[in-house]
Design an enzyme around this catalytic site. Structure first.
Site, PDB file in Angstrom:
ATOM      1  N   GLY A 206       0.815  -1.207   0.000  1.00 42.20           N
ATOM      2  CA  GLY A 206       0.000   0.000   0.000  1.00 42.20           C
ATOM      3  C   GLY A 206       0.846   1.253   0.000  1.00 42.20           C
ATOM      4  O   GLY A 206       1.943   1.278  -0.556  1.00 42.20           O
ATOM      5  N   GLY A 210       1.024   4.372   5.200  1.00 40.27           N
ATOM      6  CA  GLY A 210       0.497   3.196   5.879  1.00 40.27           C
ATOM      7  C   GLY A 210       1.585   2.219   6.263  1.00 40.27           C
ATOM      8  O   GLY A 210       1.634   1.719   7.395  1.00 40.27           O
ATOM      9  N   GLY A 211       2.474   1.916   5.327  1.00 41.18           N
ATOM     10  CA  GLY A 211       3.552   0.973   5.594  1.00 41.18           C
ATOM     11  C   GLY A 211       4.518   1.476   6.650  1.00 41.18           C
ATOM     12  O   GLY A 211       4.967   0.715   7.521  1.00 41.18           O
ATOM     13  N   GLU A 230       5.546  -3.255   1.183  1.00 41.73           N
ATOM     14  CA  GLU A 230       5.837  -2.741  -0.166  1.00 41.73           C
ATOM     15  C   GLU A 230       5.024  -1.468  -0.291  1.00 41.73           C
ATOM     16  O   GLU A 230       3.800  -1.504  -0.232  1.00 41.73           O
ATOM     17  CB  GLU A 230       5.460  -3.800  -1.207  1.00 41.73           C
ATOM     18  CG  GLU A 230       5.831  -3.421  -2.618  1.00 41.73           C
ATOM     19  CD  GLU A 230       4.660  -2.814  -3.358  1.00 41.73           C
ATOM     20  OE1 GLU A 230       4.593  -1.562  -3.418  1.00 41.73           O
ATOM     21  OE2 GLU A 230       3.821  -3.570  -3.863  1.00 41.73           O
ATOM     22  N   CYS A 267       1.602  -0.314  -8.517  1.00 44.63           N
ATOM     23  CA  CYS A 267       2.778   0.178  -7.798  1.00 44.63           C
ATOM     24  C   CYS A 267       3.998   0.268  -8.709  1.00 44.63           C
ATOM     25  O   CYS A 267       5.004   0.874  -8.341  1.00 44.63           O
ATOM     26  CB  CYS A 267       3.072  -0.717  -6.601  1.00 44.63           C
ATOM     27  SG  CYS A 267       3.197  -2.468  -6.997  1.00 44.63           S
TER      28      CYS A 267
END
Length: 494
Positions: A206, A210-211, A230, A267
């Site tokens: 995401g 967030g990561g 990722e 991505c």
């Protein structure tokens, strides 16, 4: 429709997951593989209902969803095969040398499962990177129970897939708690899971925000855990001079197709096109404009992504020194992506961190370099990426060897004369790159090597054969490949 899972329920589910782990880690490689194959079969049996549900929640066309479902089924089956083959275990044995001074002990090492893995569903891939996606498949292959947090944008789709996993678990007589499915619209659920002592690893696909939040929470724990996040990428394409001069039109067509594929919601979408000023670049820009204008816009995945894209795009185009080259000319419908190409100079790009940020959607920035030195400086200053691409002839490659060495440093997948969109599920694939593309560039989230993320090495010293795991026994009952006294073999130890 779907209420957040309560804290009390999360505690109960995680406790059952721990109990399941102590059973599941003893299951054979074949049992794990059969469970994964059963999941694949149950997902296939969901049929049109799954496709129709995902289409309604994500705006993705049925053809794309059918391809993604096929990929998800392939991942489960191929990782099941890999789990059973056992190469990922990295089993190695050095037999004892008691006559040596000092005596050498018997040493045997292999990877063992970490424990409960929490997987966060991705917004842009409702199947392949979500409930039964690559992270879940890798965790099951490694011998770990899984707790999936459904992505709020496709909670109904996630629930259908979760039901398929539960059905497969029952058929294969998996321990209670092998899989749980939870809901949480806000960050609170994710934070609680990341900090819970029962959780031993996290898989995430995401946004950077967030990561990074999950990574930080996991490292604030008394006992930190690995987060395999990722987090996106701008995936630069370096257009080298001779290639650009001789194939400007073909390159423009390739790049336009990659930029707009799936309304840029990958991505691996190419967000930067880097070239040296000249007649070749002028012709490339001319053809790229033409290609972009011919692409019909379509709805983005959901309102949240469309809103975020609009805001990020507006911010990028408002930066001093950025010039809009072309945008979609067709009338825009609600929630559709405004396909946009902009340009700026190398100096402007290097001096403005905002221009380095990912704009998740159909947007790309052309960076015009005055000379090779500026292109090299950009390669040296770019952040970590999932991919980096060279469009180059053999002559270009020979004349820009230093550039090649620097570009390799920033990416996980180094591409020559192809576009970055499209990630093959295979053992040599590397999907992950230096930070901030991912939180650990040593690992991949695509391909069977991803199983290793959810395992750790243990060395057994001077154990009798009776008490060793089957993977390390003298007779090699599983017939896996092992390194014995520095030789790769399937032979038993006599």
């Amino acid at each position: 429709m779907y209420q957040d899972t309560s804290i009390a329920m999360l505690d109960e589910l995680l406790a059952s997951s721990v109990r399941a782990y102590h059973q599941y880690k003893t299951y054979s490689l074949r049992q794990r593989a059969d469970f994964m194959r059963a999941i694949a079969k149950e997902i296939e049996l969901l049929g049109d209902e799954l496709i129709e549900t995902a289409h309604a929640e994500t705006n993705l066309p049925a053809a794309r969803l059918m391809n993604e479902r096929a990929r998800t089924i392939f991942q489960l089956n191929s990782y099941a095969d890999a789990a059973e083959q056992g190469n990922w275990l990295e089993a190695s044995i050095d037999t004892a040398l008691p006559e040596r001074t000092p005596p050498k002990p018997d040493l045997r090492k292999m990877l063992v499962p970490l424990g409960t893995v929490v997987v966060f569903g991705a917004s842009n891939f409702p199947f392949a990177y979500s409930t039964a996606g690559g992270d879940t498949a890798c965790a099951f292959a490694a011998g770990c129970p899984v707790v999936v947090k459904a992505h709020p944008a496709h909670a109904k789709t996630s629930t259908l897939v979760a039901d398929a996993i539960h059905k497969a678990a029952e058929q294969c007589q998996m321990p209670d708690g092998i899989f749980h499915h939870v809901y949480g619209a806000g960050f609170e659920t994710g934070e609680y899971l990341a900090k819970h002592p029962a959780v031993k690893a996290i898989g995430f696909t995401g946004s950077f925000s967030g990561g990074k939040a999950l990574f930080d929470w996991a490292n604030q724990r008394k006992n930190p855990i690995p987060v395999f996040a990722e987090m996106g990428s701008v995936n630069p394409i370096f257009l080298l001079p001779e290639k650009l001069q001789t194939e400007a039109e073909a390159l423009a067509k390739q790049c336009a197709g990659s930029i707009t594929l799936g309304m840029g919601q990958f991505c691996t979408n190419p967000g930067l096109l880097i070239a040296i000023d000249g007649e070749g670049l002028d012709r490339f820009v001319q053809h790229l404009r033409k290609e972009i204008k011919s692409v019909m816009p379509s709805k983005m995945l959901h309102a949240g992504i469309a809103k975020n894209f609009g805001e990020k795009l507006e911010k990028a185009l408002a930066q001093k020194g950025v010039q809009l080259l072309t945008q979609t000319e067709q009338n825009m419908g609600e929630g559709e992506g405004l396909i946009s190409i902009a340009t700026t100079t190398a100096r402007t790009f290097l001096n403005n961190p905002v221009l380095h940020e990912e704009v998740f959607g159909p947007y790309s920035l052309i960076i015009q370099c005055q000379n090779e030195a500026e292109m090299l400086e950009i390669a040296q200053k770019l952040e970590g990426q999932l991919t980096a691409t060279l469009m180059a002839t053999p002559k270009d490659m020979r004349q820009h060897r230093e550039l090649l060495t620097y570009v390799q440093e920033i990416c996980g997948r180094f591409i020559l004369n192809n576009v970055p969109t499209g990630v093959e599920v295979s053992l040599p694939m590397q999907h992950g790159g230096p930070f901030p593309a991912s939180t650990d560039s040593r690992f991949t989230s695509v391909g069977a090597d991803g199983i290793k993320r959810f395992a750790r090495p243990v060395c057994f010293q001077n154990w009798g054969d009776e008490f060793l795991p089957d993977e390390l026994k003298n007779g090699n009952p599983l017939q896996i490949w092992r390194t014995i006294n520095n030789e790769l073999t399937r032979d038993a130890i006599s």
